[in-house]
Design a protein around this motif. Structure first.
Motif, mmCIF file in Angstrom:
data_model
loop_
_atom_site.group_PDB
_atom_site.id
_atom_site.type_symbol
_atom_site.label_atom_id
_atom_site.label_comp_id
_atom_site.label_asym_id
_atom_site.label_seq_id
_atom_site.Cartn_x
_atom_site.Cartn_y
_atom_site.Cartn_z
ATOM 1 N N GLY A 6 0.927 -1.337 0.198
ATOM 2 C CA GLY A 6 0.205 -0.029 -0.024
ATOM 3 C C GLY A 6 0.645 1.003 0.085
ATOM 4 O O GLY A 6 1.744 1.178 0.758
ATOM 5 N N ILE B 41 -1.330 2.920 -4.470
ATOM 6 C CA ILE B 41 -2.402 1.371 -4.026
ATOM 7 C C ILE B 41 -2.863 1.841 -2.630
ATOM 8 O O ILE B 41 -2.585 1.918 -2.048
ATOM 9 N N VAL B 42 -3.996 1.886 -3.060
ATOM 10 C CA VAL B 42 -5.085 2.873 -1.658
ATOM 11 C C VAL B 42 -5.393 1.569 -1.166
ATOM 12 O O VAL B 42 -6.664 0.376 -1.626
ATOM 13 N N PHE B 43 -5.362 0.734 -0.173
ATOM 14 C CA PHE B 43 -6.550 -0.893 0.321
ATOM 15 C C PHE B 43 -7.516 -0.016 1.141
ATOM 16 O O PHE B 43 -7.504 0.481 1.763
ATOM 17 N N ARG C 203 -8.705 -2.183 5.859
ATOM 18 C CA ARG C 203 -7.411 -1.999 5.203
ATOM 19 C C ARG C 203 -5.742 -2.568 5.447
ATOM 20 O O ARG C 203 -5.165 -1.842 5.457
ATOM 21 N N ASN C 204 -6.012 -3.678 5.359
ATOM 22 C CA ASN C 204 -4.697 -3.736 4.717
ATOM 23 C C ASN C 204 -4.326 -5.266 3.932
ATOM 24 O O ASN C 204 -3.208 -5.290 3.987
ATOM 25 N N GLY C 205 -5.192 -4.639 2.471
ATOM 26 C CA GLY C 205 -5.001 -6.062 2.074
ATOM 27 C C GLY C 205 -5.067 -7.234 1.847
ATOM 28 O O GLY C 205 -4.098 -8.435 1.037
#
Length: 378
Positions: A203, A217-219, A234-236
């Motif tokens: 991210g 890259i935005v989770f 929000r950590n992929g």
């Protein structure tokens, strides 16, 4: 990679369905989102007048590229644990991964086993499957096909598309095994190149100003399982849970023993149990549980007093009728050296202990096997 984690949850009354499903809130379909990397240009125009004459000019063009909004869900695609038997191979739990990103994505698959202290299922985890692995459903039939479903990562998943993933393992023959919990840990990876596993996405530091010409890259993935169970929003990454249940730890196995006088040495039409007569003992083993076999079945029978074992008289085969113990029976030798045996049955007679031992290996669900041996009345 396949690390068993011990996790404690102190909250009471947690709904198992919520933990397993990992359902996200309703949102705009990914296919309706602007694709990551799309360049957006904007130019303004200005009009003005000088001494009654109209004029116009164009502004410089402001440009930026659309960043990647990484979002996906991982859910358990089955109700309750998969019911298995001890010793089963290639047992399966099923999951579904859906790509909600505004771009094509790869996803890495990391199955593991859980020792959970909360009640996802009625019982507690008390065994592990072996050879744990994860495969993608290659033909979309929703069923694991060994040798066909061999892809170990999700390749080039389109926005809003879903992939079925099977977590596969082998059940040990562990006495008392009841429940084994597992989870599928999914990690977002770079797409864009078919048949090539993409690198794990990293991210963009959101504290930094956006770069107009770089796809950040935005989770945006929701927390699929609750932070207390090893995942955060929000950590992929995403995770969902399932497991296996050994529903039967015992079978309705019965052994019926009978005896009949074969001959009495006098040629009688109906031989009697007199000294010198030969008696056949029959051991009939039945498994009344239709769905589960009994493994490692061993019969032990000490011959009674006032009798002498007839050498080489052990026979094992299909139960007969009308007093016949077995049909198509195989004659077993009396020693413990069974290296030459090929029918799956072995037997031995211990002259010191005066004991007949018969090894049936297994009696299948709903099956039966008969073993016989002979003695002479002293």
């Amino acid at each position: 990679m396949f690390v068993k984690r011990t996790i404690a949850l102190l909250l009471a009354g947690v709904a198992a369905a919520a933990l397993g499903s990992g359902a996200a809130q309703a949102q705009t379909p990914a296919a309706q989102l602007t694709t990551a990397g799309t360049r957006i240009d904007n130019t303004a125009s200005v009009t003005y007048s000088v001494n009654g004459t109209s004029q116009s000019i164009q502004s410089t063009t402001a440009s930026f590229v659309v960043d990647k909004k990484v979002n996906f869900t991982v859910v358990t695609a089955q109700t309750g644990p998969t019911v298995v038997n001890l010793g089963d191979q290639n047992v399966v739990t099923t999951f579904q991964v859906t790509n909600l990103t505004n771009d094509v994505q790869d996803f890495l698959l990391d199955p593991d086993q859980q020792n959970l202290s909360l009640g996802l299922f009625p019982g507690s985890d008390n065994f592990d499957v072996t050879s744990l692995r994860a495969y993608v459903d290659s033909n979309g039939n929703g069923r694991y096909d060994a040798g066909v479903d061999t892809q170990t990562y999700i390749d080039e998943l389109l926005p809003d598309a879903s992939a079925t993933v099977f977590v596969v393992g082998n059940v040990p023959t562990q006495a008392g095994a009841k429940y084994a919990y597992n989870s599928l840990h999914v990690i977002a990876a770079a797409g864009g190149q078919a048949n090539s596993q993409g690198a794990i996405l990293i991210g963009t530091d959101l504290n930094l100003a956006g770069a107009d010409n770089i796809v950040d890259i935005v989770f945006a993935d929701d927390d699929s399982d609750g932070a207390l169970l090893g995942d955060i929003a929000r950590n992929g990454q995403g995770r969902a849970y399932s497991g296996w249940h050994v529903a039967v730890n015992n079978v309705a196995l019965s052994v019926t023993k009978s005896a009949r006088v074969l001959e009495d040495g006098l040629g009688s039409a109906n031989p009697k149990a007199i000294p010198g007569a030969t008696v056949e003992y029959c051991l009939l083993v039945r498994n009344a549980t239709l769905t589960t076999g009994a493994n490692g079945v061993t019969l032990a029978d000490v011959i009674p007093g006032h009798t002498t074992y007839v050498p080489g008289s052990i026979s094992i085969g299909t139960p007969g009728a009308l007093g016949v113990c077995n049909v198509n029976g195989s004659t077993e030798d009396d020693d413990d050296n069974d290296g030459t045996e090929t029918d799956g049955y072995t037997a031995a007679f211990d002259g010191l202990a005066k004991k007949v031992t018969v090894n049936l290996a297994s009696v299948g669900g709903g099956g039966s096997v008969a073993a016989s041996f002979k003695v002479k009345i002293d």
